[in-house]
Design an enzyme around this catalytic site. Structure first.
Site, PDB file in Angstrom:
ATOM      1  N   ARG A   1       0.592 -12.521   3.169  1.00  0.00           N
ATOM      2  CA  ARG A   1      -0.414 -11.862   4.001  1.00  0.00           C
ATOM      3  C   ARG A   1      -0.435 -10.427   3.467  1.00  0.00           C
ATOM      4  NH1 ARG A   1      -0.114  -7.087   7.355  1.00  0.00           N
ATOM      5  NH2 ARG A   1      -1.730  -7.231   8.921  1.00  0.00           N
TER       6      ARG A   1
ATOM      7  N   GLU B   1      -5.618  -8.618   5.066  1.00  0.00           N
ATOM      8  CA  GLU B   1      -6.002  -7.800   6.223  1.00  0.00           C
ATOM      9  C   GLU B   1      -7.116  -6.875   5.750  1.00  0.00           C
ATOM     10  OE1 GLU B   1      -4.027  -4.752   9.486  1.00  0.00           O
ATOM     11  OE2 GLU B   1      -3.474  -4.559   7.386  1.00  0.00           O
TER      12      GLU B   1
ATOM     13  N   ASP C   1       1.704   6.571   0.174  1.00  0.00           N
ATOM     14  CA  ASP C   1       0.933   5.502  -0.496  1.00  0.00           C
ATOM     15  C   ASP C   1       1.401   5.323  -1.936  1.00  0.00           C
ATOM     16  OD1 ASP C   1      -0.637   5.511   1.808  1.00  0.00           O
ATOM     17  OD2 ASP C   1      -2.488   5.184   0.672  1.00  0.00           O
TER      18      ASP C   1
ATOM     19  N   HIS D   1      -0.155  -8.918  16.014  1.00  0.00           N
ATOM     20  CA  HIS D   1       0.991  -8.059  16.324  1.00  0.00           C
ATOM     21  C   HIS D   1       0.569  -6.605  16.526  1.00  0.00           C
ATOM     22  CE1 HIS D   1       0.135  -7.719  12.111  1.00  0.00           C
ATOM     23  NE2 HIS D   1       0.845  -6.610  12.063  1.00  0.00           N
ATOM     24  N   ASP D   2      -0.652  -6.256  16.154  1.00  0.00           N
ATOM     25  CA  ASP D   2      -1.128  -4.883  16.309  1.00  0.00           C
ATOM     26  C   ASP D   2      -1.875  -4.735  17.628  1.00  0.00           C
ATOM     27  OD1 ASP D   2      -0.112  -3.732  13.978  1.00  0.00           O
ATOM     28  OD2 ASP D   2      -1.761  -4.519  12.770  1.00  0.00           O
TER      29      ASP D   2
ATOM     30  N   GLU E   1      -8.203   1.272  -2.815  1.00  0.00           N
ATOM     31  CA  GLU E   1      -9.114   2.427  -2.899  1.00  0.00           C
ATOM     32  C   GLU E   1      -8.398   3.766  -3.068  1.00  0.00           C
ATOM     33  OE1 GLU E   1     -12.232   2.294  -3.272  1.00  0.00           O
ATOM     34  OE2 GLU E   1     -12.766   0.263  -2.622  1.00  0.00           O
TER      35      GLU E   1
ATOM     36  N   ASN F   1       0.841  -1.190   0.000  1.00  0.00           N
ATOM     37  CA  ASN F   1       0.000   0.000   0.000  1.00  0.00           C
ATOM     38  C   ASN F   1       0.879   1.245   0.000  1.00  0.00           C
ATOM     39  OD1 ASN F   1      -2.483   1.675   0.589  1.00  0.00           O
ATOM     40  ND2 ASN F   1      -1.206   2.147   2.374  1.00  0.00           N
ATOM     41  N   HIS F   2       2.076   1.087   0.608  1.00  0.00           N
ATOM     42  CA  HIS F   2       2.965   2.235   0.761  1.00  0.00           C
ATOM     43  C   HIS F   2       4.413   1.760   0.767  1.00  0.00           C
ATOM     44  CE1 HIS F   2       1.541   0.719   4.709  1.00  0.00           C
ATOM     45  NE2 HIS F   2       2.836   0.665   4.969  1.00  0.00           N
TER      46      HIS F   2
ATOM     47  N   ASP G   1      -1.109  -6.695   3.376  1.00  0.00           N
ATOM     48  CA  ASP G   1      -1.301  -5.619   4.338  1.00  0.00           C
ATOM     49  C   ASP G   1      -2.336  -4.612   3.822  1.00  0.00           C
ATOM     50  OD1 ASP G   1      -0.060  -4.458   6.823  1.00  0.00           O
ATOM     51  OD2 ASP G   1       0.335  -2.768   5.487  1.00  0.00           O
TER      52      ASP G   1
HETATM   53  C1  NOJ Z   1      -0.960  -2.977   9.010  1.00  0.00           C
HETATM   54  C2  NOJ Z   1       0.040  -3.631   9.892  1.00  0.00           C
HETATM   55  O1  NOJ Z   1      -0.571  -4.735  10.526  1.00  0.00           O
HETATM   56  C3  NOJ Z   1       0.516  -2.589  10.887  1.00  0.00           C
HETATM   57  O2  NOJ Z   1       1.378  -3.168  11.831  1.00  0.00           O
HETATM   58  C4  NOJ Z   1       1.176  -1.456  10.159  1.00  0.00           C
HETATM   59  O3  NOJ Z   1       1.542  -0.444  11.064  1.00  0.00           O
HETATM   60  C5  NOJ Z   1       0.211  -0.883   9.136  1.00  0.00           C
HETATM   61  N1  NOJ Z   1      -0.346  -1.892   8.299  1.00  0.00           N
HETATM   62  C6  NOJ Z   1       0.911   0.116   8.262  1.00  0.00           C
HETATM   63  O4  NOJ Z   1       1.915  -0.517   7.523  1.00  0.00           O
END
Ligand code: NOJ
Length: 553
Positions: A203, A244, A175, A311-312, A212, A107-108, A205
Site C-alpha cells: 500500500r 493512497e 521528504d 486508520h486516518d 511531485e 515519501n519520507h 503511502d
Molecule cells: C498517510 C498515512 O495514511 C498517515 O497515517 C500518515 O500520517 C501520513 N501518510 C504521513 O506518513
C-alpha cells in the site's frame, strides 16, 4: 485459445483487511501487539473470509506518527517481534491462503533515520541530496499543509547546515528526494527485500507527494511509478501497488498508468467514499450515484479500492464546506469528534449511532460497490473510537477480542473505549455466538461477495430507482448479472426497477431467502425495509433459481 487469467488478478475481488500489528494481539504479555499474537489470530481472519492482509508500518520507529516515521526499512520494530516472527507469520498466512501487503512509506523517513542524520551533518554529505533542501523556500500555500494542527510550513530550518528541508507531513518527517536515482534504487531494494520474504505487494503511502516534491523535478514524475511497477512485475507477477492517491477523479487516471504503461494496480476511491458519507448523511443516494457515474474506468487489470473508514481521519476534503458541515452535523457534531477542520476522528458504528440496521446496510453497500473492499480491523464487530486519545489515534484502539478486552495479558499501551462500545459490549467472542451479530453479517457478506465476481469484475450501471433514498445498481459480466439495492433512509420503500434484457428472469436473493420475478416488460418491484439492502443474481426463466446462487472466478 483464450488465456484464463482471472485468479492472476486476484486483487480484483480480494477482501483486504488493514491492521496494525501493534494494536491487534499481544502474544508475549508486554502490552504491545506483536507478530506472534497476530499469527495466533490468522484462523479468525481466514474464517472471516479475508483474502489479503494489509499491515500498517511495522518497522523500527520513534513512533511520532504511529510508525509512519521509519528509521530502518529493512527489519521489524523490536517491540513487535523479530524478522523470524515475521517469517513465521507469513508462512502461516500463506498456509491459510491469505496474501499479505505492507505499507510502503518512502515519501519520507523519520528525522532519526541514519540517512537523514548523515544528510544533515554537512552540506557536503554524500547523502545530502537524498533529501530536498532549499536556501530560500517558496512561501507556503496553507492548503498544502496536511496537519494544520501541528505545522504551519512544509519547510523546516536546519540550524546545523543552515538550509531548509522539505517535509510534506510533520517536521520530523523529512521528504526523501526521488529526483535522485540512488534514492529510487534504494526504494526498489526495499520492495525487493520484502517481496523476497513473501509479500504480494504494497500500500503506497502519499503517492502524489512522493513523485511531485522532489529536486530536480522529474521530467516525467509518473515514470518512477511505472519503473517500480515494472520492477515488481519482473520479480513477481501479480504483485500489487495499492495507492493512497486522494485527488479528483480527473487527475487520478494517470496514476493507474494512462499513457505510460502500468503504474498503480489499485487506487483508493476517496471521492466515492466522501460521497457515500454525504449520501448517508442526507438519506439521499444522489451524491454517491453521481460519483459512481462520473468515476473513470480504470485500465484493464486495474481496480478501485473501496472503503468507508480507514486508520486516518474520515477526510471530507473533496466536498464543499456546506457538505462537510452536513456530515459533521449528522455524524460528528461535537468539536472533539472533528479534526483538521476537514474530517472526523470517529469509527463508522458510532457515527451511525450504533444502529445495527444502518451499520449492516453501510457494509452491504461497501461490499457491493464496484471495486475491492478494504476494511479496517475491528469494523467487522463494530468497534467504536476512544475520543480521549490524541488526534487520529482515537480510531487506532486495541482490538476487542473478549469481554475483558483480550488484547493482552499485560497492561495495554493504549486505552479501549468506555461505555456502549467498551469490550464488554463489543467483542469477537460474544459475536461469534450470536447469529444476528455484525460479525456474522460480515461473514455472510464476504461469502456472497466472493461468490459474486460480477460485483468486482462486471460493468456497473447505476439504475434509476425512482426514490432518492435508494441506490440501485447492476453489475454484468460474461452474461451474468447481479442486481443490488440499498435503502439509505429509515422508512420502508418499494422500488420499481427497469432491468433491461432480464425479462422473465428470476432474481435470487443472495443475502436472505426469497426470489423475485422480472416481468415480461423488464420491470421488477423490490420491497426494501428501513435501511434495507438486497443483492440478487439474475437467472434465465428456465434455470431453477437455487442453481444461480454460487459462482466463482
Ligand atoms: C498517510 C498515512 O495514511 C498517515 O497515517 C500518515 O500520517 C501520513 N501518510 C504521513 O506518513
Amino acid at each position: 485459445m483464450r488465456l484464463t487469467y482471472t485468479s492472476d488478478v486476484w486483487y480484483k475481488n480480494a477482501v483486504v483487511y488493514c491492521l496494525d500489528v501493534e494494536t491487534f494481539k499481544d502474544g508475549d504479555g508486554d502490552g504491545v501487539g506483536d507478530f506472534r499474537g497476530l499469527t495466533q489470530q490468522i484462523d479468525y481472519l481466514s474464517r472471516l473470509g479475508v483474502t489479503c492482509l494489509w499491515l500498517m508500518p511495522f518497522f523500527p520507529t520513534p513512533n511520532r506518527d504511529d510508525g509512519y516515521d521509519i528509521t530502518d526499512f529493512y527489519t521489524v520494530d523490536p517491540r513487535l517481534g523479530t524478522l523470524g516472527d515475521f517469517v513465521e507469520f507469513m508462512r502461516t498466512a500463506h498456509d491459510r491462503g491469505m496474501r499479505v501487503i505492507a505499507d510502503l512509506v518512502v515519501n519520507h523517513t523519520s528525522d532519526q533515520h541514519p540517512w537523514f542524520v548523515e544528510a544533515r551533518s554537512s552540506r557536503d554529505s554524500p547523502l545530502r541530496d537524498w533529501y530536498v533542501w532549499s536556501d530560500t523556500p517558496e512561501p507556503d500555500d496553507p492548503s498544502q499543509i496536511v496537519f494544520p494542527d501541528k505545522e504551519d510550513s512544509v519547510w523546516e530550518y536546519d540550524e546545523g547546515s543552515g538550509q531548509y528541508y522539505l517535509h510534506s507531513f510533520y517536521r520530523h518527517q523529512p521528504d526523501l528526494n526521488v529526483g535522485n536515482p540512488e534514492v529510487r534504487d534504494e526504494i526498489a531494494r526495499i520492495l525487493g527485500f520484502w517481496m523476497e520474504l513473501g509479500l504480494s505487494g504494497f500500500r503506497v503511502d502519499a503517492v502524489p507527494f512522493l513523485i511531485e516534491n522532489v529536486e530536480p523535478r522529474l521530467a516525467e514524475p509518473h515514470e518512477f511509478l511505472a519503473d517500480l511497477r515494472a520492477f515488481l512485475t519482473r520479480r513477481k507477477g501479480g504483485s500489487v501497488l495499492l495507492g493512497e492517491v486522494n485527488v479528483p477523479y480527473e487527475d487520478l487516471l494517470p496514476y493507474f498508468g494512462e499513457g505510460l504503461g502500468d503504474q498503480l494496480t489499485m487506487c483508493f476511491d476517496f471521492i466515492g467514499m466522501q460521497n457515500a458519507w454525504l449520501a448517508m448523511a442526507r438519506a439521499d443516494a444522489t451524491p454517491l450515484a453521481r460519483a459512481l457515474r462520473e468515476r473513470p474506468k480504470p485500465p484493464q487489470d486495474c481496480q478501485w479500492a473501496m472503503f468507508l473508514r480507514n486508520h486516518d481521519e474520515l477526510t471530507l476534503d473533496k466536498l464543499t464546506e456546506e457538505e462537510q458541515q452536513e456530515i459533521f452535523e449528522a455524524f460528528g457534531p461535537r468539536e472533539d469528534m472533528q479534526i483538521y477542520g476537514r474530517g472526523l476522528r470517529r469509527r463508522l458504528p458510532t457515527m451511525l449511532g450504533g444502529d445495527l440496521r444502518r451499520i449492516k446496510m453501510a457494509y452491504s453497500l461497501l461490499f457491493s460497490l464496484p471495486g475491492t473492499p478494504v476494511i479496517f480491523y475491528g469494523e467487522e464487530i463494530g468497534m467504536g473510537e476512544n475520543l480521549d486519545a490524541e488526534g487520529r489515534m482515537a480510531v487506532r484502539i486495541p482490538m476487542q477480542w473478549s469481554e475483558t478486552g483480550g488484547f493482552t495479558q499485560g497492561e495495554p499501551v493504549r486505552e479501549v473505549p468506555e461505555g456502549s462500545f467498551a469490550p464488554d459490549r463489543v467483542n469477537v467472542a460474544d459475536q461469534k455466538r450470536d447469529p444476528d451479530s455484525l460479525l456474522r453479517w460480515f461473514q455472510l457478506l464476504i461469502e456472497r461477495y466472493r461468490e459474486s465476481p460480477e460485483l468486482a469484475w462486471g460493468d456497473c450501471t447505476v439504475l434509476d430507482s425512482g426514490h432518492r433514498s435508494v441506490l440501485a445498481h447492476r453489475c454484468d459480466a460474461d452474461g451474468a448479472t447481479v442486481v443490488v439495492v440499498h435503502n439509505l433512509c429509515d422508512t420502508a420503500v418499494d422500488v420499481s426497477l427497469a432491468l433491461e434484457g432480464l425479462a422473465g428472469c428470476h432474481l435470487t436473493d443472495l443475502l436472505v431467502d426469497g426470489t423475485l420475478r422480472v416481468s415480461g416488460d423488464d420491470t421488477v418491484e423490490v420491497p426494501l425495509g428501513p435501511h434495507g439492502s438486497r443483492w440478487f443474481r439474475a437467472s434465465a426463466p428456465d434455470v431453477p433459481p437455487e442453481d444461480a446462487s454460487v459462482k466463482s472466478r
